[in-house]
Design an enzyme around this catalytic site. Sequence first.
Site, PDB file in Angstrom:
ATOM      1  N   GLU A  69     -44.465 -60.069  36.496  1.00  0.00           N
ATOM      2  CA  GLU A  69     -43.735 -59.660  37.577  1.00  0.00           C
ATOM      3  C   GLU A  69     -43.951 -58.246  37.374  1.00  0.00           C
ATOM      4  O   GLU A  69     -44.446 -57.821  38.697  1.00  0.00           O
ATOM      5  CB  GLU A  69     -42.246 -59.520  37.074  1.00  0.00           C
ATOM      6  CG  GLU A  69     -41.740 -60.936  37.217  1.00  0.00           C
ATOM      7  CD  GLU A  69     -40.194 -61.110  36.394  1.00  0.00           C
ATOM      8  OE1 GLU A  69     -39.408 -59.979  36.686  1.00  0.00           O
ATOM      9  OE2 GLU A  69     -39.886 -62.049  35.886  1.00  0.00           O
TER      10      GLU A  69
ATOM     11  N   TYR B 205     -40.431 -65.275  28.130  1.00  0.00           N
ATOM     12  CA  TYR B 205     -39.656 -64.264  28.686  1.00  0.00           C
ATOM     13  C   TYR B 205     -40.647 -63.037  28.803  1.00  0.00           C
ATOM     14  O   TYR B 205     -40.791 -62.319  30.016  1.00  0.00           O
ATOM     15  CB  TYR B 205     -38.583 -63.820  28.182  1.00  0.00           C
ATOM     16  CG  TYR B 205     -37.427 -63.043  28.877  1.00  0.00           C
ATOM     17  CD1 TYR B 205     -37.234 -63.208  30.478  1.00  0.00           C
ATOM     18  CD2 TYR B 205     -36.653 -62.323  28.293  1.00  0.00           C
ATOM     19  CE1 TYR B 205     -36.467 -62.433  30.934  1.00  0.00           C
ATOM     20  CE2 TYR B 205     -35.636 -61.518  29.171  1.00  0.00           C
ATOM     21  CZ  TYR B 205     -35.602 -61.759  30.361  1.00  0.00           C
ATOM     22  OH  TYR B 205     -34.689 -61.054  31.145  1.00  0.00           O
TER      23      TYR B 205
END
Length: 220
Positions: free
Chosen positions: A149, A142
Amino acid sequence: SMQAGAAYLLLYNGVQCIGWLAILLLAELSAINNAPPYPSVTTLLQLFQTAAVLEIVHSAVRLVRSPVFTTAIQVFSRVLLVWGILYTVPDPSVTESIGCMLLIIAWSVTEVMRYGYYALNLIGFRPFPLLWARYSLFIVLYPMGVTGELLCIYAALPIIGKRGIYSISMPNSFNFAFDYGYCLIGIMLSYLVFFPQLYCYMFAQRKKMLRLDDARPHAD
């Protein structure tokens, strides 16, 4: 009916698992050939990540038990990356960056496990190693995905600013201005709020799932 819903979810999760497995394998092949992974997975990434929008619907109509808001944030951030960044700014500084590689690997490993787990769960097969991996590997994957991102958005900002992509400048007849670059900076800052929330949510799920293995299908 319950059976139709379960059959649909089995199909959806099965197809998604296969799609993300293909993305993962193509990305690994690129890595072996010392090539950036994005060019080889572009179409599949666009297809299977956009299809995840259906999960917001599944959640909203209570086909699965995951919270609508959490699902929507996760899906939105990824769809934004796929279309609003990688598709919009197909510049090597973005698509061949370390950020793009991190994001593809983190997303695809996560999704193969997640969809594989749901699909098997729906047919009553619950191998503990997969359950454990589904609710443990996110601890590394994660933050890795989020880092990827943010790096991709950051790499795209100068090009978006220079070309004025999706930006509306004044004066115009609607008396309205919009700057896509500033909008993206706002979204990057929102990660400071949403990432800890989602991360803590996943830890709570982990605690619940690894202690209490309950049989209803869910997507979280």
